[in-house]
Design an enzyme around this catalytic site. Sequence first.
Site, PDB file in Angstrom:
ATOM      1  N   ARG A   1       0.805  -1.214   0.000  1.00  0.00           N
ATOM      2  CA  ARG A   1       0.000   0.000   0.000  1.00  0.00           C
ATOM      3  C   ARG A   1       0.843   1.271   0.000  1.00  0.00           C
ATOM      4  O   ARG A   1       1.851   1.354   0.704  1.00  0.00           O
ATOM      5  CB  ARG A   1      -0.922   0.019   1.227  1.00  0.00           C
ATOM      6  CG  ARG A   1      -1.998  -1.023   1.166  1.00  0.00           C
ATOM      7  CD  ARG A   1      -2.475  -1.432   2.537  1.00  0.00           C
ATOM      8  NE  ARG A   1      -3.480  -2.471   2.466  1.00  0.00           N
ATOM      9  CZ  ARG A   1      -3.213  -3.751   2.226  1.00  0.00           C
ATOM     10  NH1 ARG A   1      -1.958  -4.146   2.069  1.00  0.00           N
ATOM     11  NH2 ARG A   1      -4.183  -4.641   2.161  1.00  0.00           N
TER      12      ARG A   1
ATOM     13  N   ASP B   1      39.618  10.287  -4.031  1.00  0.00           N
ATOM     14  CA  ASP B   1      39.529   9.190  -4.990  1.00  0.00           C
ATOM     15  C   ASP B   1      40.859   8.941  -5.697  1.00  0.00           C
ATOM     16  O   ASP B   1      41.263   7.791  -5.912  1.00  0.00           O
ATOM     17  CB  ASP B   1      38.452   9.496  -6.017  1.00  0.00           C
ATOM     18  CG  ASP B   1      38.351   8.432  -7.092  1.00  0.00           C
ATOM     19  OD1 ASP B   1      38.639   8.753  -8.264  1.00  0.00           O
ATOM     20  OD2 ASP B   1      38.014   7.278  -6.775  1.00  0.00           O
TER      21      ASP B   1
END
Length: 656
Positions: A336, A626
């Site tokens: 739902r 990185d």
Amino acid sequence: MHAFGRTFLNVVPRVGHCGRTSTRWRYSKSSRRQLVSSALPHEAVSPVSGSLDPTASLSRRAHVRNAKPFSEFLTDTFHRQHDYLRISVTERCNLRCVYCMPEEGVPLSPNRDLLTTPEILMLSSIFVSQGVNKIRLTGGEPTVRRDIVSLMHQIGALRTHGLRELCLTTNGISLHRKLDSMVEAGLTGVNLSLDTLDPWQFQIMTRRKGFDAVQKSIERILDMNKMGAGVKLKINCVVMRGVNDGEVLPFVELTREKDLEVRFIEYMPFDGNKWNKGKMFSYTEMLDLIREQYPALAKIKDDKNDTSKTWHIPGFVGRIGFITSMTHNFCGTCNRLRVTGNGNLKVCLFGNAEVSLRDILRKSNGGEPIDEEAYEAMKQIEMDRKQGRVSSDKPLGMVPNESELLSVIGVAVKGKKAKHAGLGTLEHMKNRPMILIDPIAVSLRGQMPNNIRHLMHGTGAFGRAPYSLKSSRVAGYVRLFSSSQPHREVDKGGERKNIRLTHVSDTGSAHMVSISEKGVTSRIATAVCTVRFSNKTAVSLIQDNQMKKGDVLGVARVAGIMAAKRTPDLIPLCHPIAISHITIDLEPGKGGNTIEIRATVACDGKTGVEMEAMMAASTAALTVYDMCKAVDKGMVIDGVRVVLKDGGKSGRWAMD
């Protein structure tokens, strides 16, 4: 996965208000044909006559073989497929049930804050296009909405596109007057709330008269079903210890000769209903009580997504069920979703997480409610496009930002938890009053990591571009948080004063701040941060340009510039702005083990660029991380902050 651009509102007919009542009701051939076709795959029904087309009908095996994968947008991380949508169509009610709302009622929202009929139709169409096959209209009390019958006719037209069930949750006061027309619109199920069979107790519990009207609605449904209407009738009874627990057995007796299901609901905590654990009459207590009188009571196998545990007494026509939200949750198979009266998507009845679909929908109308006139204009544009009368590059007429809506819906569904909180938590948790589960927002409380809070603090449009599900790292944190107490700060004189978060509305929900009245000024902001290495090796390699991935500082500078430009796509409530200049400096810091980053962003516009500056600095730092992580895994990024802003009403500010 269902593709974008599958809304069907251009085929939904305009239907005038239809509230006629007939004293003797029967099915016409066309009515029977409509109801039969709604239960069959739409390929098996002739689109012209509405009659069954044997040559088009497919076997069950063929349907399974040709079935499309269920929408990824409506599938959560626990593989629950949400094909059932509840839509609140009003926040008004003609009763004041003691367990539902405070005695004084609830404040009503301004009309412009609530979904219009065209907006409800658009959202219904989008959800049906993605696989929703059941829509339930709720409230408040939906039958008090002035155009409820017309609205049901228009939603009912989606049956040819996959909608199988159109249901209503009601208190039954006004239902009998509109029921004939609702069945003609395609009504397949009614959940009727009734907590007592005693007229005097009814008036005490609802604080209103109306018991006879409710009984009339029940009898009307049963009479229509004898003539073939096929409307599933369920009577919902909230059982409260010391109030109506003595009526459990009389309610069971209703099922002896009446073809209906009585569902007993455990008393649940909502704001204003003065809930306490002592009032809750549990599922097991009810079962024990009924078994004493009816020892042959037997369990019936429930369907996968049933919220009710269903039982039957041999020889009885009807059935009884139990909704055990407090003692035995049914979260594992929950399918739902709820859309509140003001257009918020709520993925869990007991969750505080909500996100506004209304604000995104209204972008196509300049932020204004989409009324009938605007809706007709959109439909005309789409019709012209299909007939080749307008250029294909003209903005879409029907739900032009459907892809953004679906992305936001997908993020919200992906953030749905495995189950709601337990009894010990629910009874102390802030939540809407029961009547407002489907309408307006209230102040909400919750816990969220500080580094995520600023990303998801809002019910407004989630960015100006479609929000990628795959790239989202915060899908589990689609949540709105606003304290029920006003925020406070200390001013320069040392006195405490009330302040407001600019992104929080008067009702406690979050929204995008309007800048339409602001003037265009030159604005500038500077943000800084530091990448701190565990030793000096990485900085030395960076300076000598010896990193394997290449020029660390150059790549980080470009990454920061690109990130500043994409800020509105990543921070939900940021306005897109025309950046005029970006400068990013990266330099080794004192000590030889840090890279200091400083990003300055400028624009001529109506709003500041602090977020753009912080996005530039932090993304540049992440790029350094990185490119250097192979050399130093002990890096730390810290100190991200704005140190300067200038321009706008508040003028210049600088951090010491």
